[in-house]
Write a protein that holds these residues in place. Sequence first.
Motif, PDB file in Angstrom:
ATOM      1  N   GLU A  51       0.827  -1.208   0.000  1.00 55.73           N
ATOM      2  CA  GLU A  51       0.000   0.000   0.000  1.00 55.73           C
ATOM      3  C   GLU A  51       0.861   1.259   0.000  1.00 55.73           C
ATOM      4  OE1 GLU A  51      -4.097  -1.598   2.072  1.00 55.73           O
ATOM      5  OE2 GLU A  51      -2.594  -0.714   3.386  1.00 55.73           O
ATOM      6  N   TYR A  52       2.052   1.170   0.579  1.00 59.28           N
ATOM      7  CA  TYR A  52       2.999   2.291   0.598  1.00 59.28           C
ATOM      8  C   TYR A  52       2.321   3.593   1.016  1.00 59.28           C
ATOM      9  CZ  TYR A  52       6.245  -0.840  -1.817  1.00 59.28           C
ATOM     10  OH  TYR A  52       7.066  -1.890  -2.142  1.00 59.28           O
ATOM     11  N   ASN A  53       1.762   3.558   2.221  1.00 55.43           N
ATOM     12  CA  ASN A  53       0.954   4.694   2.693  1.00 55.43           C
ATOM     13  C   ASN A  53       1.560   5.345   3.937  1.00 55.43           C
ATOM     14  OD1 ASN A  53      -1.380   6.359   2.675  1.00 55.43           O
ATOM     15  ND2 ASN A  53      -2.375   5.060   4.184  1.00 55.43           N
ATOM     16  N   PRO A  54       2.774   5.934   3.847  1.00 59.33           N
ATOM     17  CA  PRO A  54       3.595   6.180   2.660  1.00 59.33           C
ATOM     18  C   PRO A  54       4.723   5.154   2.528  1.00 59.33           C
ATOM     19  CG  PRO A  54       4.467   7.450   4.458  1.00 59.33           C
ATOM     20  CD  PRO A  54       3.312   6.651   5.034  1.00 59.33           C
TER      21      PRO A  54
ATOM     22  N   MET B 236      -0.127  -2.279  -6.039  1.00 59.37           N
ATOM     23  CA  MET B 236      -0.401  -1.332  -4.952  1.00 59.37           C
ATOM     24  C   MET B 236      -1.879  -0.964  -4.883  1.00 59.37           C
ATOM     25  SD  MET B 236       1.321   2.441  -4.414  1.00 59.37           S
ATOM     26  CE  MET B 236       0.079   3.302  -5.411  1.00 59.37           C
ATOM     27  N   GLY B 237      -2.414  -0.957  -3.664  1.00 61.25           N
ATOM     28  CA  GLY B 237      -3.776  -0.480  -3.450  1.00 61.25           C
ATOM     29  C   GLY B 237      -3.908   0.963  -3.901  1.00 61.25           C
TER      30      GLY B 237
ATOM     31  N   TRP C 111      -2.357   9.611   1.273  1.00 64.94           N
ATOM     32  CA  TRP C 111      -1.893  10.300   0.070  1.00 64.94           C
ATOM     33  C   TRP C 111      -2.443   9.542  -1.129  1.00 64.94           C
ATOM     34  CZ3 TRP C 111       1.384   9.415   4.234  1.00 64.94           C
ATOM     35  CH2 TRP C 111       1.836  10.574   4.893  1.00 64.94           C
ATOM     36  N   ASN C 112      -2.821  10.269  -2.187  1.00 65.17           N
ATOM     37  CA  ASN C 112      -3.463   9.606  -3.322  1.00 65.17           C
ATOM     38  C   ASN C 112      -2.506   8.649  -4.031  1.00 65.17           C
ATOM     39  OD1 ASN C 112      -2.079  10.903  -5.625  1.00 65.17           O
ATOM     40  ND2 ASN C 112      -3.187  12.759  -5.060  1.00 65.17           N
ATOM     41  N   LYS C 113      -3.064   7.827  -4.913  1.00 61.50           N
ATOM     42  CA  LYS C 113      -2.289   6.743  -5.525  1.00 61.50           C
ATOM     43  C   LYS C 113      -1.172   7.250  -6.431  1.00 61.50           C
ATOM     44  CE  LYS C 113      -5.861   6.033  -9.098  1.00 61.50           C
ATOM     45  NZ  LYS C 113      -6.939   5.111  -9.527  1.00 61.50           N
ATOM     46  N   TRP C 114      -1.310   8.455  -6.987  1.00 62.78           N
ATOM     47  CA  TRP C 114      -0.254   8.969  -7.858  1.00 62.78           C
ATOM     48  C   TRP C 114       0.937   9.467  -7.043  1.00 62.78           C
ATOM     49  CZ3 TRP C 114      -5.465  10.235  -9.162  1.00 62.78           C
ATOM     50  CH2 TRP C 114      -5.939   9.517 -10.263  1.00 62.78           C
ATOM     51  N   ILE C 115       0.680  10.116  -5.922  1.00 66.18           N
ATOM     52  CA  ILE C 115       1.775  10.543  -5.040  1.00 66.18           C
ATOM     53  C   ILE C 115       2.516   9.316  -4.522  1.00 66.18           C
ATOM     54  CG2 ILE C 115       2.335  11.613  -2.813  1.00 66.18           C
ATOM     55  CD1 ILE C 115       0.028  13.562  -3.274  1.00 66.18           C
ATOM     56  N   ARG C 116       1.790   8.288  -4.112  1.00 64.12           N
ATOM     57  CA  ARG C 116       2.422   7.086  -3.570  1.00 64.12           C
ATOM     58  C   ARG C 116       3.158   6.303  -4.653  1.00 64.12           C
ATOM     59  NH1 ARG C 116      -2.567   5.450  -2.393  1.00 64.12           N
ATOM     60  NH2 ARG C 116      -1.912   3.304  -2.004  1.00 64.12           N
ATOM     61  N   THR C 117       2.662   6.362  -5.873  1.00 62.25           N
ATOM     62  CA  THR C 117       3.377   5.741  -7.003  1.00 62.25           C
ATOM     63  C   THR C 117       4.720   6.410  -7.208  1.00 62.25           C
ATOM     64  OG1 THR C 117       1.366   5.015  -8.152  1.00 62.25           O
ATOM     65  CG2 THR C 117       3.311   5.389  -9.509  1.00 62.25           C
ATOM     66  N   GLU C 118       4.732   7.735  -7.193  1.00 59.84           N
ATOM     67  CA  GLU C 118       5.992   8.469  -7.356  1.00 59.84           C
ATOM     68  C   GLU C 118       6.983   8.136  -6.248  1.00 59.84           C
ATOM     69  OE1 GLU C 118       6.185  12.552  -9.014  1.00 59.84           O
ATOM     70  OE2 GLU C 118       4.042  12.596  -8.525  1.00 59.84           O
ATOM     71  N   MET C 119       6.482   8.048  -5.008  1.00 62.61           N
ATOM     72  CA  MET C 119       7.357   7.682  -3.894  1.00 62.61           C
ATOM     73  C   MET C 119       8.037   6.343  -4.143  1.00 62.61           C
ATOM     74  SD  MET C 119       5.196   8.451  -0.447  1.00 62.61           S
ATOM     75  CE  MET C 119       4.409  10.011  -0.084  1.00 62.61           C
ATOM     76  N   ALA C 120       7.239   5.351  -4.551  1.00 67.13           N
ATOM     77  CA  ALA C 120       7.760   3.999  -4.735  1.00 67.13           C
ATOM     78  C   ALA C 120       8.749   3.933  -5.898  1.00 67.13           C
ATOM     79  CB  ALA C 120       6.605   3.023  -4.950  1.00 67.13           C
ATOM     80  N   LEU C 121       8.440   4.596  -6.993  1.00 67.94           N
ATOM     81  CA  LEU C 121       9.344   4.597  -8.148  1.00 67.94           C
ATOM     82  C   LEU C 121      10.674   5.273  -7.805  1.00 67.94           C
ATOM     83  CD1 LEU C 121       6.855   5.532 -11.033  1.00 67.94           C
ATOM     84  CD2 LEU C 121       7.828   3.273 -10.568  1.00 67.94           C
ATOM     85  N   ALA C 122      10.582   6.386  -7.096  1.00 64.40           N
ATOM     86  CA  ALA C 122      11.799   7.116  -6.722  1.00 64.40           C
ATOM     87  C   ALA C 122      12.680   6.304  -5.775  1.00 64.40           C
ATOM     88  CB  ALA C 122      11.428   8.452  -6.083  1.00 64.40           C
ATOM     89  N   ALA C 123      12.064   5.393  -5.020  1.00 60.10           N
ATOM     90  CA  ALA C 123      12.810   4.607  -4.038  1.00 60.10           C
ATOM     91  C   ALA C 123      13.363   3.304  -4.609  1.00 60.10           C
ATOM     92  CB  ALA C 123      11.916   4.298  -2.845  1.00 60.10           C
TER      93      ALA C 123
END
Length: 431
Positions: free
Chosen positions: A9-12, A37-38, A50-62
């Motif tokens: 879920e990466y929240n965050p 990811m949920g 945080w919405n799914k696009w913000i959390r997507t960016e977090m995961a990709l950047a990491a």
Amino acid sequence: MVTLGIIAEYNPFHNGHLYHLKKAKELSGAEYTIAVMGGNFLQRGEPAFWNKWIRTEMALAAGIDLIIELPFVFASQDARGFAQAGVRILDSLGVVDYITFGCENKEIEIFSQLAHLIRKEPPYFKKILKEELKKGLNFPEAREKAAISYYQKYKLSTEEVPLNVIKEILRQSNSILALEYIIALQSLKSSIKPLPIMRIGSDFLQDKWEGQFSSATAIRKLAYQYYYSLKTEILEKLKIGLPETSFQMIMNGLKQDVNPVTGASFGQCILAKLRSATILDLKNINGVEEGLENKLKNAADSSETIEELINATKSKRYTYTRVQRIMIHSLFNLTKKEVNFFNKSGPLYCRILGMTEKGRTILKKAKPVSKLPIVLKLKSFYKKSRTPGNKEILRMLDYDILATDLYVLAYHKKGLGKGKQDFSRKVILIQ
């Protein structure tokens, strides 16, 4: 091309997730990673902070290479529905070698034994489970008692697999999810290998701040406090608990006045929904059983907040989290009949939220062999699916679209709450 799969879920996306990702890559030798990811509403019956696009960016950047959205109808279910759907997506791609998950015990053989028992449900196990449920226990408690009783009756527990370990696995949230992943792998006869990673830091439900490896719950609590207080000492704690990339993305959002979204954001909507619904409407909602519809209706009439509503409804059988899921499903009119259908069909598409260059490589390999359509442009896929034979796909997609349409209504800033954003948002690309 060794590829690692994760359901999350990466929240965050926090330091514990980063540790897990690095450790899993090290142990598997994986060069590529996929996360299912949920989206905007999650497994505990809550909106994502945080919405799914913000959390997507977090995961990709990491360091995640490809993010696939777990459809709402599965992302908001209990551990079994959530896990089975996530595993089905990873298995359908035909390119995943390992699925990794965090848990409190990494003895895969014990998990495999338990998974086999629960999946097969032998007569004695099933009998005890039914008896314990009739006594009013919730499902996890009843399942634990049935498993322990089965091991004792057939003398399956040895010094290598003591009963206290079985109990721990069936009580710990992460281990329960791990068990469901393995049950799903066994059911599919999947070639994907499970890779458990011992968790570090506090439990994900622990809201107490514990430094570098604090839980997602603690981090969300701090972010909420900072948004409404702007205290510098809170900011310093957030810096410690998050990778630099996640921290910067959260700060960028706060600077743009993108407020945190919580369950309370939908309290009045849910109360309005329940008060206007008939008893029959409520009876059909997913998760409502044994006359709970009457208790829900009475609680909605006597409550003024979502917290009061949940506390007036929950019981030993219906836990706080289970009631939260019911509230969200009532908001969406998600019925038992629909959930049963979707659980049998499984996910009907793989919608890509974001990718890196390595993610492109994964997709290139997956496209010829994937059992599910891979969706990069939702608008064109939706349009093509508007035929009589695709009504199930459309229904599943409609829930994803509605999830975003309702979620953005929780934003305070003008301009952020417009509907149908799923059609206008492009796949996030990070070089």
